[in-house]
Scaffold this active site. Structure first.
Site, PDB file in Angstrom:
ATOM      1  N   ASP A 105       0.873  -1.190   0.000  1.00  0.00           N
ATOM      2  CA  ASP A 105       0.000   0.000   0.000  1.00  0.00           C
ATOM      3  C   ASP A 105       0.899   1.227   0.000  1.00  0.00           C
ATOM      4  OD1 ASP A 105      -2.059   2.056   0.719  1.00  0.00           O
ATOM      5  OD2 ASP A 105      -3.283   0.302   1.164  1.00  0.00           O
ATOM      6  N   ASP A 115     -21.344  -9.373  -7.065  1.00  0.00           N
ATOM      7  CA  ASP A 115     -22.678  -9.422  -7.669  1.00  0.00           C
ATOM      8  C   ASP A 115     -23.281 -10.821  -7.499  1.00  0.00           C
ATOM      9  OD1 ASP A 115     -22.442  -6.791  -8.618  1.00  0.00           O
ATOM     10  OD2 ASP A 115     -21.344  -7.478 -10.378  1.00  0.00           O
ATOM     11  N   HIS A 169     -26.782  -8.497 -15.408  1.00  0.00           N
ATOM     12  CA  HIS A 169     -28.119  -9.054 -15.169  1.00  0.00           C
ATOM     13  C   HIS A 169     -28.043 -10.526 -14.864  1.00  0.00           C
ATOM     14  CE1 HIS A 169     -29.706 -11.339 -18.753  1.00  0.00           C
ATOM     15  NE2 HIS A 169     -28.472 -11.062 -19.080  1.00  0.00           N
TER      16      HIS A 169
END
Ligand SMILES: NC(=O)c1ccc[n+]([C@@H]2O[C@H](COP(=O)([O-])OP(=O)(O)OC[C@H]3O[C@@H](n4cnc5c(N)ncnc54)[C@H](O)[C@@H]3O)[C@@H](O)[C@H]2O)c1
Ligand SMILES: O=C(O)C[C@H](O)C(=O)O
Length: 350
Positions: free
Chosen positions: A80, A196, A223
């Site tokens: 990081d 998702d 979808h």
């Protein structure tokens, strides 16, 4: 989680498969190599070398913790631009096999990436109330570009999992960087859309009264199609589609200014990364949804089911039959997707 990460066979069998992957020639007729091979970091377990870029963030911290628990990981590089030492020290106290090393700032990026098998990128700013994912483009595009330049230089054969938003643009940016460097392998660049799927499984299970672990909803290009076979009323289908598509906003609003999904994302990212590692060691039938270089539609990138294997993506599956409701959603999604992809490609070309 432990049980899930260990699925697909007994740990000893998996260790043997990792060794066969890492040292195919030496393993022939020599099962004792596992004890002597340099696939094992000092004091650690055999397995893959994984780098996570953006470890001090909301996703990066739990993702690092969960990857440290993954028995397929032997070396975990944590990078990081801020606060790496604290996260590294903390994670390194966990009594699991992976050896942890921390890297702070751009001058240590190359060391963080050298010889990695898998690189996971959750670096970048998250959205806040009222923002779209595309609003993150100006900051995150540059971050992903720089990190991918490092990957092209230091571990061009690594599998790359891109989490940083907007994924629909950051994956095309990564592809362009790799093309420019001459290292692009579409089989090895994967946009992480697993959240998702995780959300879809949860929300569909709620509506059907099922255990989410029994549900597997492939989310393609924004979808959903449903598996196992089941039927929804048009109201249920509309409700579920909207809830899955707006799951990110649901969390952003609930966090009320404190960022976006981090814990569920870390869970989804580790599920996906584990699938990539399972593919690398030769597990069969590892099939997941991901946003990849694609000929499934006329768009150059698309999220659909793929089969993961020893080379990354082995096969990208076609969509299969879609109903009228899904066809309409797909056409709407494609317009937005085309613009996001083009934005990423033009940025990288500058
Ligand atoms: N793909 C998905 O489904 C999904 C889901 C949730 C969040 N996200 C995205 O993931 C990203 C990270 O979210 P978060 O909540 O962890 O954000 P965060 O702000 O909590 O953490 C981001 C981390 O990235 C680090 N960082 C910034 N610039 C860097 C650089 N150049 N190199 C390395 N690290 C750098 C920061 O120091 C910080 O530690 C966001 O873009 C967010 O939109 C994607
Ligand atoms: O919604 C966001 O901005 C983060 C992520 O893409 C999500 O779906 O949770």
């Amino acid at each position: 989680m432990e049980q899930q990460l260990n699925r697909g066979g007994d740990v000893n069998q998996r260790i043997a498969r990792i060794s066969a992957y890492l040292y195919p020639k030496q393993m022939e007729g020599n099962s004792t190599l596992l004890e002597r091979g340099n696939c094992r970091a000092k004091g650690g377990s055999p397995g893959f070398k994984v780098a996570i870029l953006g470890v001090a963030g909301g996703i990066g911290q739990p993702l690092s913790m969960l990857m440290k628990m993954n028995p397929l990981v032997s070396v975990l590089h944590l990078y990081d631009v801020a606060n790496t030492p604290g996260v590294t020290s903390d994670i390194s106290h966990m009594d699991t096999g992976a050896v942890v090393r921390g890297f702070l700032g751009p001058q240590q990026l190359e060391n963080a990436l050298t010889r990695m098998d898998l690189v996971i990128i959750p670096a970048g700013v998250p959205r806040k109330l009222g923002m779209t994912r595309d609003d993150l483009f100006n900051i995150n595009a540059g971050i992903v570009k720089t990190l991918c330049e490092g990957i092209a230089k230091c571990c061009p054969k690594a599998i790359v999992n891109v989490i940083s938003n907007p994924v629909n643009s950051t994956v095309p940016i990564a592809a362009e960087v790799f093309k420019k460097a001459g290292t692009y392998d579409p089989k090895r660049l994967l946009g992480v859309t697993m959240l998702d799927v995780v959300r879809a499984n949860t929300f569909v299970a709620e509506v059907l009264g099922l255990d989410p672990r029994e549900v597997d909803v492939p989310v393609v290009g924004g979808h959903a199609g449903i598996n196992p076979p089941c039927s929804f009323t048009s109201e249920e289908a509309a409700f579920l589609t909207s809830r899955i598509q707006n799951g990110g906003t649901e969390v952003v609003e609930a966090k009320a200014g404190a960022g976006s999904a981090t814990l569920s994302m870390a869970y989804a990212a580790v599920k996906f990364a584990d699938a990539c590692l399972q593919g690398l060691i030769g597990d069969v039938n590892v099939i997941r949804c991901t946003f990849v270089d694609s000929v499934v539609t006329e768009l150059p990138f698309f999220a659909s089911k793929v089969r993961l294997g020893r080379n990354g993506i082995e096969e990208v599956y076609a969509l299969g039959p879609v109903n009228e409701f899904e066809r309409t959603g797909l056409e709407m999604a494609k317009k937005e997707l085309a613009a996001s992809i083009e934005k990423g490609v033009s940025f990288a070309a500058k």
